[in-house]
Design an enzyme around this catalytic site. Structure first.
Site, mmCIF file in Angstrom:
data_model
loop_
_atom_site.group_PDB
_atom_site.id
_atom_site.type_symbol
_atom_site.label_atom_id
_atom_site.label_comp_id
_atom_site.label_asym_id
_atom_site.label_seq_id
_atom_site.Cartn_x
_atom_site.Cartn_y
_atom_site.Cartn_z
ATOM 1 N N ASP A 13 4.733 -40.025 -85.620
ATOM 2 C CA ASP A 13 3.962 -38.816 -85.295
ATOM 3 C C ASP A 13 4.880 -37.760 -84.675
ATOM 4 O O ASP A 13 5.905 -38.094 -84.070
ATOM 5 C CB ASP A 13 2.837 -39.189 -84.318
ATOM 6 C CG ASP A 13 1.744 -38.134 -84.293
ATOM 7 O OD1 ASP A 13 1.725 -37.253 -85.187
ATOM 8 O OD2 ASP A 13 0.912 -38.172 -83.377
ATOM 9 N N ASN A 61 -5.372 -38.587 -93.852
ATOM 10 C CA ASN A 61 -4.484 -37.429 -94.046
ATOM 11 C C ASN A 61 -4.904 -36.519 -95.199
ATOM 12 O O ASN A 61 -4.431 -35.384 -95.305
ATOM 13 C CB ASN A 61 -3.022 -37.873 -94.253
ATOM 14 C CG ASN A 61 -2.332 -38.299 -92.965
ATOM 15 O OD1 ASN A 61 -1.415 -39.107 -92.970
ATOM 16 N ND2 ASN A 61 -2.769 -37.759 -91.820
HETATM 17 C C1 FPP Z 1 2.549 -37.252 -88.624
HETATM 18 O O1 FPP Z 1 3.088 -36.085 -88.044
HETATM 19 C C2 FPP Z 1 3.310 -37.601 -89.810
HETATM 20 C C3 FPP Z 1 2.795 -37.657 -91.077
HETATM 21 C C4 FPP Z 1 1.389 -37.407 -91.386
HETATM 22 C C5 FPP Z 1 3.627 -37.941 -92.253
HETATM 23 C C6 FPP Z 1 4.808 -38.796 -92.046
HETATM 24 C C7 FPP Z 1 5.737 -38.521 -93.156
HETATM 25 C C8 FPP Z 1 7.083 -38.544 -93.099
HETATM 26 C C9 FPP Z 1 7.826 -38.963 -91.915
HETATM 27 C C10 FPP Z 1 7.907 -38.125 -94.256
HETATM 28 C C11 FPP Z 1 7.653 -38.839 -95.548
HETATM 29 C C12 FPP Z 1 7.669 -40.299 -95.420
HETATM 30 C C13 FPP Z 1 8.523 -41.135 -96.065
HETATM 31 C C14 FPP Z 1 8.382 -42.595 -95.911
HETATM 32 C C15 FPP Z 1 9.594 -40.652 -96.924
HETATM 33 P P1 FPP Z 1 2.152 -34.832 -87.769
HETATM 34 O O2 FPP Z 1 2.333 -33.863 -88.866
HETATM 35 O O3 FPP Z 1 0.734 -35.272 -87.562
HETATM 36 O O4 FPP Z 1 2.767 -34.287 -86.443
HETATM 37 P P2 FPP Z 1 2.001 -33.466 -85.295
HETATM 38 O O5 FPP Z 1 1.128 -34.439 -84.558
HETATM 39 O O6 FPP Z 1 3.135 -32.972 -84.454
HETATM 40 O O7 FPP Z 1 1.237 -32.369 -85.964
#
Ligand code: FPP
Length: 242
Positions: A13, A61
């Protein structure tokens, strides 16, 4: 070398906040998050950690803006193509859990290919949770069992914990020893609900794009201070024998 957990599961996250803090679009945070995925996977293989499960896209998501979802899927595809050879060179087997059918076909194609070419790798199983929800996983397991009962191949009394485990997406996965959440929120967010009953939790304020090998070491060092009791008593607390 200190002992390492067999299975580490990570809620990655903080990508959005990482980008926003730099005045960038959220997708730039996800891109930087891919670098952290690469670094942590390599380190897990170096440390001979049997399984690393990454929460890459939750069933919830899909509620995000269409553009962000599309860019995340493209990023995933690019990762699968670009890292295929490195994964195999590091002896990392790629697997995935979740309702995978709903993913775009261009992601599924690359996923299948990566699974195929890495299927004989043994050091670390990198499991991507994609369109994954812990409740969905339990629902899907219950439906499979119910179909067996309806077909007369099983009796309701035969259902026990082992049988439910055997019908989860990856029945052979060891239960996570350590669940890491980056970005500071104290939540499980529907991740591996059945499997984490006795996992140790480690929450860090570090945002996922900043999480690298040294942060993984800190999490493992913290894990190594924990006493795992599984509801029982450690020797120190047991009543003296009479
Ligand atoms: C949460 O951060 C993260 C995600 C929903 C996606 C995770 C994806 C990756 C790390 C990249 C792709 C994955 C791979 C395996 C190649 P957020 O966007 O909710 O962060 P925030 O809470 O700061 O808004």
């Amino acid at each position: 070398m200190p002992p390492v957990p067999r299975h580490i599961a990570i809620i990655m996250d903080g990508n959005g906040r990482w980008a926003e803090a730099r005045g960038l679009m959220r997708i730039r945070g996800h891109e930087a998050g891919v670098d952290a995925v690469r670094a942590v996977t390599e380190e897990c293989s170096r440390l001979k950690i049997q399984q690393l499960t990454l929460y890459a896209f939750s069933a919830e998501n899909w509620k995000r803006p269409r553009l962000e979802i599309e860019l995340l899927m493209q990023l995933l595809k690019r990762f699968l193509v670009a890292e295929r050879e490195t994964l195999v060179n590091n002896d990392v087997k790629l697997t995935a859990v979740g309702r995978l059918d709903a993913l775009p076909s261009y992601v599924l194609r690359e996923l299948e290919l990566s699974k195929e070419v890495s299927k004989n790798c043994r050091t670390t199983n990198l499991c991507l949770a994609l369109n994954y929800g812990g409740r969905n996983e339990i629902v899907d397991a219950v439906q499979k069992i119910a179909r067996e009962i309806a077909a007369g191949r099983m009796k309701p009394e035969q259902i026990d914990e082992a049988m439910i485990f055997a019908n989860l997406y990856q029945p052979n996965m060891p239960e996570p020893d350590l669940v890491i959440r980056t970005g500071g929120e104290m939540r499980i967010s529907n991740f591996l609900l059945w499997q984490i009953s006795y996992s140790e939790l480690y929450v860090t304020d570090t945002l996922w794009p900043d999480f690298k090998a040294e942060h993984l070491h800190a999490a493992i060092a913290d894990y190594n201070t924990r006493e795992r009791r599984y509801g029982g008593l450690v020797d120190r607390l047991k009543a003296p024998a009479t």
